[in-house]
Scaffold this active site. Sequence first.
Site, mmCIF file in Angstrom:
data_model
loop_
_atom_site.group_PDB
_atom_site.id
_atom_site.type_symbol
_atom_site.label_atom_id
_atom_site.label_comp_id
_atom_site.label_asym_id
_atom_site.label_seq_id
_atom_site.Cartn_x
_atom_site.Cartn_y
_atom_site.Cartn_z
ATOM 1 N N LYS A 162 16.629 3.418 5.769
ATOM 2 C CA LYS A 162 15.332 3.119 5.120
ATOM 3 C C LYS A 162 14.276 2.876 6.195
ATOM 4 O O LYS A 162 13.178 3.425 6.135
ATOM 5 C CB LYS A 162 15.470 1.868 4.262
ATOM 6 N N ASN A 163 14.628 2.102 7.224
ATOM 7 C CA ASN A 163 13.624 1.686 8.201
ATOM 8 C C ASN A 163 13.304 2.721 9.269
ATOM 9 O O ASN A 163 12.385 2.518 10.056
ATOM 10 C CB ASN A 163 14.026 0.347 8.833
ATOM 11 N N CYS B 264 5.301 -11.932 1.674
ATOM 12 C CA CYS B 264 6.467 -11.771 0.789
ATOM 13 C C CYS B 264 7.296 -13.043 0.947
ATOM 14 O O CYS B 264 6.920 -13.976 1.647
ATOM 15 C CB CYS B 264 7.269 -10.546 1.188
ATOM 16 N N ARG C 257 3.742 -12.155 6.935
ATOM 17 C CA ARG C 257 3.691 -10.731 7.301
ATOM 18 C C ARG C 257 2.277 -10.286 7.717
ATOM 19 O O ARG C 257 1.717 -9.349 7.166
ATOM 20 C CB ARG C 257 4.208 -9.851 6.164
ATOM 21 N N LYS D 228 3.329 -10.037 21.149
ATOM 22 C CA LYS D 228 4.649 -10.380 20.604
ATOM 23 C C LYS D 228 5.271 -9.059 20.138
ATOM 24 O O LYS D 228 4.553 -8.143 19.746
ATOM 25 C CB LYS D 228 4.449 -11.322 19.404
ATOM 26 N N VAL E 69 7.975 -4.486 15.254
ATOM 27 C CA VAL E 69 8.505 -3.161 14.906
ATOM 28 C C VAL E 69 7.405 -2.295 14.299
ATOM 29 O O VAL E 69 7.096 -1.210 14.800
ATOM 30 C CB VAL E 69 9.694 -3.297 13.931
ATOM 31 N N ASP F 186 17.735 -8.961 9.963
ATOM 32 C CA ASP F 186 18.101 -8.346 8.681
ATOM 33 C C ASP F 186 19.568 -8.537 8.334
ATOM 34 O O ASP F 186 19.959 -8.282 7.198
ATOM 35 C CB ASP F 186 17.761 -6.844 8.680
ATOM 36 N N ARG G 188 15.661 -1.818 -3.387
ATOM 37 C CA ARG G 188 14.627 -1.360 -2.446
ATOM 38 C C ARG G 188 15.268 -0.731 -1.217
ATOM 39 O O ARG G 188 14.674 0.112 -0.568
ATOM 40 C CB ARG G 188 13.743 -2.534 -2.002
HETATM 41 C C1 EPZ Z 1 10.371 -4.484 10.285
HETATM 42 O O1 EPZ Z 1 9.387 -5.259 9.616
HETATM 43 C C2 EPZ Z 1 11.441 -4.173 9.251
HETATM 44 N N1 EPZ Z 1 10.861 -3.399 8.158
HETATM 45 C C3 EPZ Z 1 12.015 -5.478 8.708
HETATM 46 O O2 EPZ Z 1 13.048 -5.148 7.786
HETATM 47 C C4 EPZ Z 1 12.632 -6.250 9.862
HETATM 48 O O3 EPZ Z 1 13.125 -7.482 9.385
HETATM 49 C C5 EPZ Z 1 11.547 -6.500 10.928
HETATM 50 O O4 EPZ Z 1 10.983 -5.238 11.352
HETATM 51 C C6 EPZ Z 1 12.102 -7.207 12.161
HETATM 52 O O5 EPZ Z 1 13.131 -6.457 12.708
HETATM 53 C C7 EPZ Z 1 10.744 -2.054 8.305
HETATM 54 O O6 EPZ Z 1 11.113 -1.486 9.328
HETATM 55 C C8 EPZ Z 1 10.168 -1.304 7.143
HETATM 56 P P1 EPZ Z 1 7.716 -7.083 12.726
HETATM 57 P P2 EPZ Z 1 7.964 -5.552 10.348
HETATM 58 O O7 EPZ Z 1 6.349 -6.552 12.799
HETATM 59 O O8 EPZ Z 1 7.574 -4.373 11.122
HETATM 60 C C9 EPZ Z 1 5.081 -11.013 13.163
HETATM 61 C C10 EPZ Z 1 14.087 -5.094 5.720
HETATM 62 O O9 EPZ Z 1 14.743 -5.960 5.140
HETATM 63 N N2 EPZ Z 1 3.938 -10.089 13.164
HETATM 64 O O10 EPZ Z 1 8.701 -6.731 13.789
HETATM 65 O O11 EPZ Z 1 7.030 -6.076 9.327
HETATM 66 C C11 EPZ Z 1 5.816 -11.028 11.817
HETATM 67 O O12 EPZ Z 1 5.201 -11.930 10.931
HETATM 68 C C12 EPZ Z 1 12.808 -5.480 6.416
HETATM 69 O O13 EPZ Z 1 14.406 -3.876 5.815
HETATM 70 C C13 EPZ Z 1 2.669 -10.607 13.402
HETATM 71 O O14 EPZ Z 1 2.489 -11.806 13.605
HETATM 72 O O15 EPZ Z 1 8.374 -6.740 11.319
HETATM 73 C C14 EPZ Z 1 7.204 -11.455 12.211
HETATM 74 O O16 EPZ Z 1 7.233 -12.856 12.350
HETATM 75 C C15 EPZ Z 1 12.469 -6.955 6.212
HETATM 76 N N3 EPZ Z 1 1.608 -9.750 13.393
HETATM 77 C C16 EPZ Z 1 7.398 -10.816 13.584
HETATM 78 O O17 EPZ Z 1 6.071 -10.521 14.071
HETATM 79 C C17 EPZ Z 1 1.764 -8.396 13.178
HETATM 80 O O18 EPZ Z 1 0.763 -7.653 13.205
HETATM 81 C C18 EPZ Z 1 8.190 -9.528 13.567
HETATM 82 O O19 EPZ Z 1 7.618 -8.678 12.603
HETATM 83 C C19 EPZ Z 1 3.062 -7.900 12.930
HETATM 84 C C20 EPZ Z 1 4.134 -8.757 12.937
#
Ligand code: EPZ
Length: 420
Positions: A22-23, A118, A123, A163, A166, A308, A400
């Site tokens: 999915k990701n 969420c 997020r 920071k 993904v 995850d 999902r």
């Molecule tokens: C991706 O979400 C995945 N989703 C998530 O999987 C996964 O848990 C996450 O990466 C971490 O590995 C998809 O790939 C579709 P991040 P993402 O940006 O990209 C903060 C699942 O269950 N942050 O790496 O949203 C954020 O709040 C899902 O499949 C900011 O502050 O995660 C978090 O604390 C859930 N500002 C941390 O960084 C931003 O602009 C990591 O988030 C972006 C993120």
Amino acid sequence: MEKFIVQGPCRLKGQVEISGSKNASLPILAATLLFDKPVELKNLPKVKDVDTMLSLLKSLGLKIKINNKKKTVKIYKSKKIKTFASYSLVKTMRAGILVLGPLVAKYKKAITSLPGGCSIGARPVNYHLNSLKRLGMKYFIKKGYIHAQVNSELKGNKIKFPKISVGATENIIIASCLAKGKTIIKNCAIEPEIKDLCNFLNKAGAKIKWTGKRTVKIVGVKSLKSIKYSVMGDRIECGTFCVAASLSEGSLKIKGFNPKLINTELNLLKKIGSKIIIKNNEINIKGSKIIKSINNLKTKEYPSFPTDLQAAFMVLLCKAKGRSVISENIFENRFTHVAELRRLGAKINIKKNKAFLDGNTLFEGAEVMSSDLRASVALVLAAITAKGHSIINRIYHLDRGYEKLEKKLSKIGAKIKRIP
Ligand code: EPZ
């Protein structure tokens, strides 16, 4: 609302085929907005989030042709591309923000809904917006929408993420492919799904090169060529089934995923006592009678232990002999499954971002409620090993991201059925 009825305990034995990721599918689908020519994708998982992304692309004017027999999805650019991504689609699937980068890179403008929070956290998307701004995107936010535009075209630049993120890494890599000149991005996320996205784009003629562990260089190109691409297997689904075998003293052969990509998880499972043999790209895993505890399991960015799989490992460690501690370091509210696990008999204490597990839990069947995608599958795992009858509500969360989960589980011995 549909629910699962599960009768436990049962031992899981047999073979599992892992579905497409999915990701990896979501950013690759978003990146098809960059193309003028058709793209054909294989191995997309039949899960709600992929359906939602396909609906979002259709709403933007892309033509989508699904061939269920050949399990392929063909995506064509239509004459009339729109650049408005609505809240109704983005709110249910936060990865909708990934259309922002390709839209401003290709069409120089976009109005995309802010994804909203969420159950696992706020997020925010500031890293997405700030990095795209470094390439020349101008934007303002009004009534929950990002109004973005580019004068002439995006221009390459140097970017360093404060920071690791993904989604923000994916958004900026996609956008940089068509930016004028060179972009260097530092402190990138390096999940395998991001590498799959880069392989997809490079196969279409993009110029993406990893020059350091977390540093990538992209030289913009004028356009991308038509390609066929098969998406990688789902890393989290694979990890979930490895936990399922370990949890139920089971024995599974897991196919369809490259085991090298989950070394951290496999080493952890060996540490708690599971027997694991890797043979021709398949994982053969046997759960042990005694599950050993782990006193400092920390979620961190790849290649460390993934957030995850935190909920699934929590179920496993509830059954361990002795106490374990799990620290959630990625999301601010990712323990929503704890209250439900307590209903099944778990003894867990939460202090800030740490969960203290007593262990030695004999789960007892109960009625529980899913709160998010990964929490829902943890409840299924607990119910499979619980004594007696469980009902798991709100399994739309699970749909999902897991393709035909109850069918795959029934095939290996679980007593689980979906009821309306
Ligand atoms: C991706 O979400 C995945 N989703 C998530 O999987 C996964 O848990 C996450 O990466 C971490 O590995 C998809 O790939 C579709 P991040 P993402 O940006 O990209 C903060 C699942 O269950 N942050 O790496 O949203 C954020 O709040 C899902 O499949 C900011 O502050 O995660 C978090 O604390 C859930 N500002 C941390 O960084 C931003 O602009 C990591 O988030 C972006 C993120």
